[in-house]
Motif scaffolding. Structure first.
Motif, short mmCIF file in Angstrom:
data_model
loop_
_atom_site.label_atom_id
_atom_site.label_comp_id
_atom_site.label_asym_id
_atom_site.label_seq_id
_atom_site.Cartn_x
_atom_site.Cartn_y
_atom_site.Cartn_z
N THR A 88 35.02 -36.38 86.15
CA THR A 88 33.78 -35.61 86.28
C THR A 88 32.70 -36.10 85.33
N ASP A 89 32.93 -37.30 84.75
CA ASP A 89 31.91 -37.94 83.95
C ASP A 89 31.58 -37.25 82.62
N PHE A 90 32.58 -36.61 82.02
CA PHE A 90 32.40 -36.11 80.65
C PHE A 90 32.76 -37.26 79.71
N PRO A 91 31.88 -37.61 78.76
CA PRO A 91 32.23 -38.71 77.86
C PRO A 91 33.36 -38.31 76.91
N LEU A 92 34.24 -39.28 76.61
CA LEU A 92 35.39 -38.97 75.75
C LEU A 92 35.10 -39.20 74.27
N ALA A 93 34.13 -40.10 73.98
CA ALA A 93 33.87 -40.42 72.58
C ALA A 93 33.53 -39.18 71.75
N PRO A 94 32.66 -38.26 72.22
CA PRO A 94 32.36 -37.08 71.41
C PRO A 94 33.60 -36.20 71.18
N LEU A 95 34.48 -36.15 72.17
CA LEU A 95 35.70 -35.36 72.02
C LEU A 95 36.55 -35.89 70.87
N ILE A 96 36.72 -37.22 70.86
CA ILE A 96 37.55 -37.82 69.82
C ILE A 96 36.90 -37.66 68.45
N LEU A 97 35.58 -37.88 68.41
CA LEU A 97 34.87 -37.72 67.14
C LEU A 97 35.00 -36.28 66.64
N GLY A 98 34.88 -35.32 67.57
CA GLY A 98 35.00 -33.92 67.21
C GLY A 98 36.38 -33.61 66.66
N LEU A 99 37.36 -34.16 67.31
CA LEU A 99 38.74 -33.93 66.89
C LEU A 99 38.99 -34.47 65.49
N VAL A 100 38.49 -35.69 65.26
CA VAL A 100 38.75 -36.35 63.97
C VAL A 100 37.94 -35.71 62.85
N LEU A 101 36.67 -35.41 63.14
CA LEU A 101 35.81 -34.87 62.08
C LEU A 101 35.93 -33.35 61.96
N GLY A 102 36.59 -32.70 62.95
CA GLY A 102 36.64 -31.24 62.97
C GLY A 102 37.07 -30.63 61.66
N GLY A 103 38.20 -31.11 61.15
CA GLY A 103 38.72 -30.56 59.89
C GLY A 103 37.73 -30.76 58.76
N LEU A 104 37.18 -31.98 58.65
CA LEU A 104 36.24 -32.29 57.57
C LEU A 104 34.98 -31.45 57.65
N ILE A 105 34.48 -31.28 58.87
CA ILE A 105 33.25 -30.51 59.05
C ILE A 105 33.48 -29.08 58.56
N GLU A 106 34.58 -28.49 59.00
CA GLU A 106 34.82 -27.11 58.63
C GLU A 106 35.02 -26.96 57.12
N VAL A 107 35.81 -27.85 56.55
CA VAL A 107 36.09 -27.77 55.11
C VAL A 107 34.79 -27.90 54.32
N ASN A 108 33.96 -28.89 54.68
CA ASN A 108 32.72 -29.09 53.93
C ASN A 108 31.72 -27.96 54.13
N PHE A 109 31.71 -27.42 55.36
CA PHE A 109 30.83 -26.30 55.67
C PHE A 109 31.19 -25.09 54.81
N ARG A 110 32.47 -24.78 54.78
CA ARG A 110 32.90 -23.59 54.05
C ARG A 110 32.85 -23.80 52.53
N ARG A 111 33.15 -25.04 52.12
CA ARG A 111 33.08 -25.33 50.69
C ARG A 111 31.64 -25.21 50.19
N ALA A 112 30.72 -25.77 50.99
CA ALA A 112 29.31 -25.70 50.61
C ALA A 112 28.87 -24.24 50.50
N LEU A 113 29.32 -23.41 51.43
CA LEU A 113 28.94 -22.01 51.39
C LEU A 113 29.60 -21.28 50.22
N THR A 114 30.78 -21.71 49.87
CA THR A 114 31.45 -21.10 48.71
C THR A 114 30.67 -21.42 47.44
N TYR A 115 30.27 -22.69 47.28
CA TYR A 115 29.51 -23.10 46.09
C TYR A 115 28.18 -22.35 46.00
N SER A 116 27.59 -22.05 47.16
CA SER A 116 26.26 -21.44 47.13
C SER A 116 26.36 -19.92 47.29
N TYR A 117 27.55 -19.39 47.15
CA TYR A 117 27.79 -17.95 47.31
C TYR A 117 27.27 -17.42 48.64
#
Lengths: 495, 136
Positions: free
Chosen positions: A429-458
């Motif tokens: 159905t022509d959905f690109p796979l590259a964003p899926l893989i990038l999301g999968l790989v960076l998912g953990g990092l994105i969430e950790v950095n997002f929440r860590r940044a928010l923790t530092y800034s209260y």
């Protein structure tokens, strides 16, 4: 620094890995259905088994990656079937040349162009990467989070096809990454495991990659299969080039190398766009004097130089910023994380061995490749005779072996199958796979950095836009969102 | 797809945690909202891509291959790698229309090859199963 890199790359093990890597890469590039991504995913358990250092692992994977760019051209020229999409352009002039009985010259030109493109772009890599890394010193969690958002937007807006589909695919990848025990929360919260014990450790990226790329490839082949199709391999005589032919192509090779490198650095663009751009430029510059489309050696030289240099260029975002820009480099990053490397903008300063070792190993790898591709190309071309009915079942078996030996779990096989079906539907159905893989790989990092940044800034969201670096990154994000639309508008108006 | 995203959103909301940006609940919730938005956007702006689905015959082949892999997962421990992978390989080769006389020798030889390389040379364990006493 580069000398230090050579001392890393020239150690016995690493020379061996480069050799095996580029050799495997060439074969993988030639064969349809098994790209560098699959190869890296299937070979990863072996890398774990031998406890390779991150630098050695990356040297090996990089070899597979740029080796496959060489191998690609062999099947494009001899069969008119590109191993992966980035070699599709090489078919345009490569196959007519083969039909005229000049397959040898085309292969020689592709080897020379690949080599020059590869080597020149390594110089660019060594030159630019340290400069870029100076900018990246002041990165905190907030900056890294915004950088990843920026990479995502660029990837989704530059990837071909529907923008919305690319966004959906990226977020689906991010969502898959949230499955499992949450590392940050107190006591380890289980999320989206639906009571299934095996999902507790999350879904291994290898399982998803093999499912989505290899298994779905088998399904895709089956779905388009019609009985009785036989492929013809063009005959191969001498692999030689005249001096004049070389001289005619030199300028094009140089231009294409720079184009390829710049496109490679951009997230999302990659080798396919690089080779198209380079080919079109050369075609326009040759004008009426060229024989483009009917068998011009320059039409082989340009895309081959460009796709090799874009492969090298794509290592810049990975090694300097810790953010991959393509599916292959995303899988490499995931592998590095598993091997204990903390990805991020300090990777180059923290892991100098890795960067300089990989850069130096690329010089060695390209030497090996030109030797493999000039005298031995006749032998290698025999591999193209392997029939589909043996190749595709072998890919299926290799996939299940690769997934099983990773954790020794049958449950992973089931997951792989599910992702195989998902990947098949997405590709149909022509959905690109590259964003899926990038999301999968960076998912953990994105969430950790997002929440860590928010923790530092209260809990203050302003942390994401109150430093000059984040503001700059948001501007780049905005630009990458608007640019493709603007380019399309301009194109329409000029026509 | 929309249903899937809403399901994801509900399960994100049902996570047992405080609704605080720093906590483990907020981030999946944001993702689910984005998923819902992009599925709605796809309904409003359908892409002009036309999908050609495989014909019935090829669809059967895909289903057969998938089932074979599924069954392989269930019998792997009991039968062992060599037997179950040979059968799987044979089915795949048949599906890909290999010549009949090649199926048995190629599938058995390649599976034994894989076993030797992965289990023996590389030390990655593959279950021996029924042939346990024979090959240990």
């Amino acid at each position: 620094m580069l000398l230090h890199g050579f001392s890393v790359a020239l150690s016995g093990l690493n020379v061996f890995l480069v050799f095996i890597g580029v050799f495997l890469g060439t074969i993988i590039g030639m064969l349809p259905g098994i790209g560098p991504i699959n190869a890296i995913a299937i070979l990863f358990p072996i890398v774990l088994q031998f406890e390779l250092t991150p630098a050695s692992a990356l040297i090996f994977f990089a070899g597979i990656f740029y080796g496959s760019q060489y191998g690609n051209s062999i099947s494009s020229i001899l069969l008119n079937v590109p191993g992966t999409s980035s070699a599709a352009v090489t078919c345009i002039d490569g196959n007519p040349l083969a039909k005229q009985g000049r397959a040898g010259s085309a292969l020689a030109m592709s080897a020379v162009a690949s080599f020059s493109g590869g080597v020149l772009s390594i110089f660019l890599l060594v030159l630019f990467a340290p400069l870029l890394s100076k900018l990246a010193i002041d990165f905190g969690p907030a900056e890294y989070f915004v950088l990843m958002v920026c990479a995502f937007t660029a990837l989704t807006s530059f990837s071909h096809g529907s923008f919305i589909k690319a966004v959906f695919s990226a977020i689906l990848g991010l969502a898959i990454a949230t499955v499992g025990i949450d590392e940050l929360s107190f006591g380890g919260m289980r999320r989206f495991t639906f009571g299934v014990e095996e999902l507790g450790d999350g879904i291994d990226f290898i399982v998803v990659v093999i499912g989505v790329f290899a298994i779905s490839e088998v399904f895709l082949f089956l779905s388009d299969m019609s009985s009785g199709a036989v492929q013809k391999v063009a005959p191969l005589k001498s692999v030689l080039l005249s001096l004049k032919e070389l001289k005619d192509s030199v300028a094009g090779i140089l231009r294409s190398c720079v184009t390829g490198f710049l496109v490679g650095v951009l997230p999302g663009a990659g080798a396919t766009i690089a080779s198209f751009l380079a080919y079109n430029t050369e075609k326009k510059m040759a004008g009426d004097k060229g024989n483009f489309g009917k068998g011009d050696l320059r039409g082989v030289a340009a895309p081959e130089s460009a796709n090799n240099s874009s492969a090298v260029g794509s290592f810049i975002p990975l090694l300097v910023l810790g953010v991959p820009g393509s599916e292959t480099t995303a899988v490499m990053l995931a592998a590095l994380i598993t091997l204990g490397v903390t990805p991020g903008p300090t990777m180059l300063t923290d892991q100098p061995d890795m960067f300089w070792g990989v850069a130096a190993s690329m010089f060695i790898g390209n030497m090996v490749l030109i030797v493999l591709n000039l005298p031995l190309v006749k032998l290698l071309a025999k591999i193209l005779l392997v029939p589909r009915w043996i190749l595709m079942p072998l890919i299926a078996i290799l996939s299940i072996v690769g997934v099983y030996v990773l954790n020794g779990s049958e449950f992973d096989l089931l997951l792989m199958l599910i992702f195989g079906v998902i990947g098949f539907i997405m590709r149909k159905t022509d959905f690109p796979l590259a964003p899926l893989i990038l999301g999968l790989v960076l998912g953990g990092l994105i969430e950790v950095n997002f929440r860590r940044a928010l923790t530092y800034s209260y809990g203050e969201f302003s942390t994401f836009y109150d430093s000059p670096i984040t503001i700059g990154l948001w501007l780049i994000t905005l630009f990458s969102l608007v640019a493709p639309f603007a380019i399309r508008k301009l194109k329409n108006r000029s026509q | 797809m929309l249903i899937l995203s809403i399901a994801f959103c509900i399960s994100a909301l049902s996570l047992d945690a405080d609704f605080d940006p720093v906590n483990e609940k907020f981030y999946p919730f944001v993702l689910s909202v984005l998923l819902i938005l992009s599925s709605i956007a796809l309904f409003i702006f359908p892409s002009d891509h036309s999908t050609t689905w495989p014909n019935a015959r090829n669809l059967q082949k895909i289903a057969l291959t998938a089932t074979a892999i599924l069954i392989y997962g269930f019998v792997l421990q009991q039968l062992g790698f060599i037997i179950s992978a040979s059968i799987l390989m044979a089915i795949c080769m048949w599906v890909f229309e290999a010549k009949q006389k090649w199926i048995a020798p190629v599938s058995i030889a390649s599976t034994i090859g894989f076993y030797v390389v992965f289990d023996r040379l590389l030390g990655l364990n593959l279950p021996a199963g029924l042939l346990n006493t024979l090959i240990q």
